[in-house]
Design a protein around this motif. Structure first.
Motif, PDB file in Angstrom:
ATOM      1  N   TYR A   1       0.822  -1.209   0.000  1.00  0.00           N
ATOM      2  CA  TYR A   1       0.000   0.000   0.000  1.00  0.00           C
ATOM      3  C   TYR A   1       0.858   1.262   0.000  1.00  0.00           C
ATOM      4  O   TYR A   1       0.395   2.336   0.390  1.00  0.00           O
ATOM      5  N   ARG A   2       2.095   1.169  -0.454  1.00  0.00           N
ATOM      6  CA  ARG A   2       3.025   2.281  -0.299  1.00  0.00           C
ATOM      7  C   ARG A   2       2.563   3.541  -1.036  1.00  0.00           C
ATOM      8  O   ARG A   2       2.896   4.658  -0.618  1.00  0.00           O
ATOM      9  N   VAL A   3       1.803   3.382  -2.119  1.00  0.00           N
ATOM     10  CA  VAL A   3       1.324   4.558  -2.831  1.00  0.00           C
ATOM     11  C   VAL A   3       0.453   5.422  -1.921  1.00  0.00           C
ATOM     12  O   VAL A   3       0.562   6.656  -1.910  1.00  0.00           O
ATOM     13  N   PHE A   4      -0.378   4.780  -1.105  1.00  0.00           N
ATOM     14  CA  PHE A   4      -1.255   5.530  -0.205  1.00  0.00           C
ATOM     15  C   PHE A   4      -0.471   6.113   0.960  1.00  0.00           C
ATOM     16  O   PHE A   4      -0.763   7.224   1.417  1.00  0.00           O
ATOM     17  N   ALA A   5       0.520   5.365   1.440  1.00  0.00           N
ATOM     18  CA  ALA A   5       1.373   5.889   2.507  1.00  0.00           C
ATOM     19  C   ALA A   5       2.135   7.115   2.021  1.00  0.00           C
ATOM     20  O   ALA A   5       2.246   8.119   2.738  1.00  0.00           O
ATOM     21  N   PHE A   6       2.645   7.043   0.790  1.00  0.00           N
ATOM     22  CA  PHE A   6       3.383   8.178   0.230  1.00  0.00           C
ATOM     23  C   PHE A   6       2.483   9.398   0.111  1.00  0.00           C
ATOM     24  O   PHE A   6       2.868  10.512   0.492  1.00  0.00           O
ATOM     25  N   ILE A   7       1.289   9.210  -0.432  1.00  0.00           N
ATOM     26  CA  ILE A   7       0.350  10.326  -0.606  1.00  0.00           C
ATOM     27  C   ILE A   7      -0.002  10.946   0.735  1.00  0.00           C
ATOM     28  O   ILE A   7      -0.025  12.166   0.896  1.00  0.00           O
ATOM     29  N   PHE A   8      -0.257  10.089   1.729  1.00  0.00           N
ATOM     30  CA  PHE A   8      -0.676  10.600   3.028  1.00  0.00           C
ATOM     31  C   PHE A   8       0.444  11.373   3.720  1.00  0.00           C
ATOM     32  O   PHE A   8       0.238  12.498   4.197  1.00  0.00           O
ATOM     33  N   PHE A   9       1.656  10.804   3.767  1.00  0.00           N
ATOM     34  CA  PHE A   9       2.727  11.470   4.507  1.00  0.00           C
ATOM     35  C   PHE A   9       3.228  12.717   3.780  1.00  0.00           C
ATOM     36  O   PHE A   9       3.637  13.695   4.422  1.00  0.00           O
ATOM     37  N   ALA A  10       3.175  12.720   2.458  1.00  0.00           N
ATOM     38  CA  ALA A  10       3.501  13.946   1.720  1.00  0.00           C
ATOM     39  C   ALA A  10       2.472  15.030   2.021  1.00  0.00           C
ATOM     40  O   ALA A  10       2.812  16.210   2.130  1.00  0.00           O
ATOM     41  N   TYR A  11       1.218  14.634   2.166  1.00  0.00           N
ATOM     42  CA  TYR A  11       0.153  15.576   2.537  1.00  0.00           C
ATOM     43  C   TYR A  11       0.448  16.182   3.915  1.00  0.00           C
ATOM     44  O   TYR A  11       0.334  17.399   4.113  1.00  0.00           O
ATOM     45  N   LEU A  12       0.816  15.341   4.874  1.00  0.00           N
ATOM     46  CA  LEU A  12       1.088  15.827   6.230  1.00  0.00           C
ATOM     47  C   LEU A  12       2.227  16.835   6.258  1.00  0.00           C
ATOM     48  O   LEU A  12       2.210  17.809   7.022  1.00  0.00           O
ATOM     49  N   ILE A  13       3.241  16.613   5.420  1.00  0.00           N
ATOM     50  CA  ILE A  13       4.413  17.483   5.417  1.00  0.00           C
ATOM     51  C   ILE A  13       4.119  18.801   4.712  1.00  0.00           C
ATOM     52  O   ILE A  13       4.488  19.874   5.199  1.00  0.00           O
ATOM     53  N   PHE A  14       3.453  18.736   3.563  1.00  0.00           N
ATOM     54  CA  PHE A  14       3.310  19.917   2.719  1.00  0.00           C
ATOM     55  C   PHE A  14       2.158  20.823   3.126  1.00  0.00           C
ATOM     56  O   PHE A  14       2.262  22.044   3.012  1.00  0.00           O
ATOM     57  N   THR A  15       1.057  20.248   3.595  1.00  0.00           N
ATOM     58  CA  THR A  15      -0.158  21.037   3.827  1.00  0.00           C
ATOM     59  C   THR A  15       0.042  22.206   4.795  1.00  0.00           C
ATOM     60  O   THR A  15      -0.411  23.326   4.511  1.00  0.00           O
ATOM     61  N   PRO A  16       0.712  22.016   5.961  1.00  0.00           N
ATOM     62  CA  PRO A  16       0.913  23.175   6.847  1.00  0.00           C
ATOM     63  C   PRO A  16       1.697  24.306   6.183  1.00  0.00           C
ATOM     64  O   PRO A  16       1.442  25.479   6.457  1.00  0.00           O
ATOM     65  N   PHE A  17       2.643  23.965   5.284  1.00  0.00           N
ATOM     66  CA  PHE A  17       3.369  25.009   4.562  1.00  0.00           C
ATOM     67  C   PHE A  17       2.415  25.823   3.698  1.00  0.00           C
ATOM     68  O   PHE A  17       2.434  27.056   3.706  1.00  0.00           O
ATOM     69  N   PHE A  18       1.586  25.114   2.944  1.00  0.00           N
ATOM     70  CA  PHE A  18       0.663  25.805   2.050  1.00  0.00           C
ATOM     71  C   PHE A  18      -0.286  26.705   2.831  1.00  0.00           C
ATOM     72  O   PHE A  18      -0.478  27.878   2.488  1.00  0.00           O
ATOM     73  N   LEU A  19      -0.889  26.163   3.878  1.00  0.00           N
ATOM     74  CA  LEU A  19      -1.878  26.927   4.634  1.00  0.00           C
ATOM     75  C   LEU A  19      -1.238  28.095   5.381  1.00  0.00           C
ATOM     76  O   LEU A  19      -1.845  29.152   5.530  1.00  0.00           O
ATOM     77  N   THR A  20      -0.002  27.904   5.843  1.00  0.00           N
ATOM     78  CA  THR A  20       0.676  28.972   6.568  1.00  0.00           C
ATOM     79  C   THR A  20       0.978  30.150   5.657  1.00  0.00           C
ATOM     80  O   THR A  20       0.812  31.318   6.040  1.00  0.00           O
ATOM     81  N   PHE A  21       1.374  29.867   4.422  1.00  0.00           N
ATOM     82  CA  PHE A  21       1.790  30.942   3.527  1.00  0.00           C
ATOM     83  C   PHE A  21       0.659  31.467   2.643  1.00  0.00           C
ATOM     84  O   PHE A  21       0.874  32.343   1.815  1.00  0.00           O
ATOM     85  N   THR A  22      -0.545  30.945   2.810  1.00  0.00           N
ATOM     86  CA  THR A  22      -1.681  31.476   2.052  1.00  0.00           C
ATOM     87  C   THR A  22      -2.810  31.859   2.999  1.00  0.00           C
ATOM     88  O   THR A  22      -3.151  33.027   3.149  1.00  0.00           O
ATOM     89  N   ALA A  23      -3.392  30.866   3.678  1.00  0.00           N
ATOM     90  CA  ALA A  23      -4.550  31.129   4.534  1.00  0.00           C
ATOM     91  C   ALA A  23      -4.167  31.468   5.964  1.00  0.00           C
ATOM     92  O   ALA A  23      -5.026  31.679   6.795  1.00  0.00           O
ATOM     93  N   ASN A  24      -2.867  31.520   6.263  1.00  0.00           N
ATOM     94  CA  ASN A  24      -2.377  31.674   7.620  1.00  0.00           C
ATOM     95  C   ASN A  24      -2.624  30.369   8.381  1.00  0.00           C
ATOM     96  O   ASN A  24      -3.369  29.511   7.942  1.00  0.00           O
ATOM     97  N   PHE A  25      -1.994  30.196   9.518  1.00  0.00           N
ATOM     98  CA  PHE A  25      -2.071  28.902  10.181  1.00  0.00           C
ATOM     99  C   PHE A  25      -3.337  28.741  11.009  1.00  0.00           C
ATOM    100  O   PHE A  25      -3.634  27.646  11.474  1.00  0.00           O
TER     101      PHE A  25
END
Length: 470
Positions: free
Chosen positions: A268-292
């Motif tokens: 199931y590594r494809v789903f693990a990759f998608i999920f953990f990449a989401y966890l890492i990247f999402t706070p960056f996106f929200l912090t620099f656009t919508a604020n945290f």
């Protein structure tokens, strides 16, 4: 109840409906009426609803949103079926019963609430491409992915998850033909956002410039807390608010944490990759656009992933513990979530109807807002041909009034009021039962007014209305 409001039309829903009506009437152009982070697809969607139903009410506003989101579990099922039929239907059922999905899948915020649909159909074609290597599935994936991003830019949080995996999985995917098609499809999907930002001095870049990377220290704790709130439903029941002792499905975050061990398996590594990449990247996106300090709706991006992970968890339990134990555990999981939904949507709804005032929630962005039952006020002001409303607090009751009566409701400033009212016109202000802010301002200017109190079925004052000039 699924298309009704608990307890009233949300301000943003009413705004969307009013804008859609203006588009239909030709009062505004959808090509120029954009947002910094959302295109006009949301307005087209509601326009289509109104044109199909030939009505202008809550049902017409929401039915197409509900039907579209009903497809999300179906596409999740067909995507996961490539790996496990059992995990596929368990994931689909999990998505259908999560309180967060039950709330937001019926709310007429197409920019946000269609995210599960765009995610699930993107995931379906993504997995089909990964497993079959057929290029047509890649193009379908790119089309729906960029349509989702153009609908609401927060969808872009999935970009590292999907695209990094594609590059690592098949390096031959990078060729001139695919690059050209990628550019074309991204331009088609992101056209509304690009048009708005390029013609308005790039407001997205200006937002990014104002952010500080050090905010990530506060963003990650808030992010993790919000993810837990998505799973247990504690930040989902926006329509009810009120007392804080709501019953939440607290077992969900625990099950989800266990599920991470299973999706980390090689199979199931494809789903693990998608999920953990989401966890890492999402706070960056929200912090620099919508604020945290993002609103709960931003986490609509999370729960389809969570549903997939939980589905795989119960699928693995079936292999290890057998059919009977899995059925008992999964039914218990469903009943816990169903009990949370019934308690918050039915029992608490009836309790709060008695009191008449409903907070939007305890989230920091919305804790001071309220949604009263506005139907009585709307019925009263609908008798006038010219309606003017003094608005001074958070939220947008004016849009709700305008939606409910299907008439223009103008705003005015007290300092501009002349003290005289034309025939068949009304100037009014409102206060919740626990405030006299409007009244204090009216008396400060020395205006004559007539006070009307709207009571709930317990004969308690809910809203105080002040008719100026009377």
């Amino acid at each position: 109840m699924v298309t009704d409001t608990i307890p009233g039309v949300h301000f943003d829903e009413a705004r969307n409906a009013n804008e859609a009506k203006n588009i239909i009437g030709g009062a505004i152009s959808p090509l120029t009426h954009q947002g910094n982070y959302g295109g006009n697809f949301a307005y087209y969607f509601i326009v289509l609803e109104f044109l199909i139903s030939n009505r202008y009410d809550v049902f017409s506003l929401r039915f197409l949103v509900i039907l579209t989101n009903a497809l999300a579990p179906i596409f999740i099922y067909f995507a996961i079926r490539e790996y496990s039929t059992r995990a596929a239907y368990l994931s689909a059922l999990t998505l259908s019963i999560l309180p967060f999905h039950v709330v937001f899948s019926r709310v007429a915020w197409p920019d946000f609430t269609l995210i599960p649909f765009f995610f699930s159909i993107s995931m379906f074609f993504f997995i089909k491409h990964i497993e079959s290597k057929k290029i047509k599935y890649l193009y379908f994936f790119l089309f729906f992915f960029f349509m989702g991003a153009g609908n609401k830019l927060v969808f872009i949080v999935y970009l590292p998850s999907f695209f990094l995996y594609l590059l690592l999985h098949d390096k031959n995917i990078i060729n001139m033909r695919n690059i050209i098609i990628l550019i074309l499809l991204s331009l088609i999907g992101l056209f509304p956002l690009l048009l708005h930002n390029l013609s308005n001095e790039m407001p997205i870049l200006n937002d990014i410039k104002r952010r500080d990377v050090l905010q990530l220290r506060e963003a990650y704790p808030n992010f993790c807390k919000s993810l837990a709130g998505v799973l247990d439903g504690s930040i989902a029941f926006l329509r009810i608010g009120g007392k804080e002792n709501s019953y939440y499905a607290i077992i969900n975050p625990i099950i989800f944490l266990f599920s991470l061990f299973y999706i980390s398996k090689r199979r199931y590594r494809v789903f693990a990759f998608i999920f953990f990449a989401y966890l890492i990247f999402t706070p960056f996106f929200l912090t620099f656009t919508a604020n945290f300090l993002y609103a709960p709706r931003y986490f609509i991006t999370f729960y389809p992933l969570a549903a997939i992970s939980i589905g795989f968890f119960f699928g693995e339990i079936y292999k290890r513990a057998g059919k009977s134990i899995t059925i008992v555990l999964f039914l218990s999981f469903l009943l816990i979530n169903l009990a949370s939904i019934i308690y918050n949507f039915v029992l608490l709804y009836n309790i709060h109807v008695d009191y008449g005032i409903f907070t939007i929630g305890s989230h920091i962005e919305a804790k001071d807002h309220f949604i009263p039952t506005f139907k009585d006020i709307a019925s009263f002001i609908s008798n006038y041909s010219e309606i003017y409303y003094y608005e001074h607090f958070g939220g947008d009751p004016r849009s709700v009034f305008e939606f409910l009566i299907n008439k223009p409701v103008h705003t005015f400033r007290l300092e501009d009021f002349k003290g005289k009212v034309a025939e068949n016109a009304v100037y009014f202000a409102i206060d919740p039962s626990n405030s006299d802010e409007s009244l204090e301002m009216i008396e400060k200017f020395g205006f004559n007014y007539t006070k009307i109190e709207f009571k709930n079925r317990l004969n308690q004052t809910v809203i105080k209305m002040y008719i100026l000039g009377g």
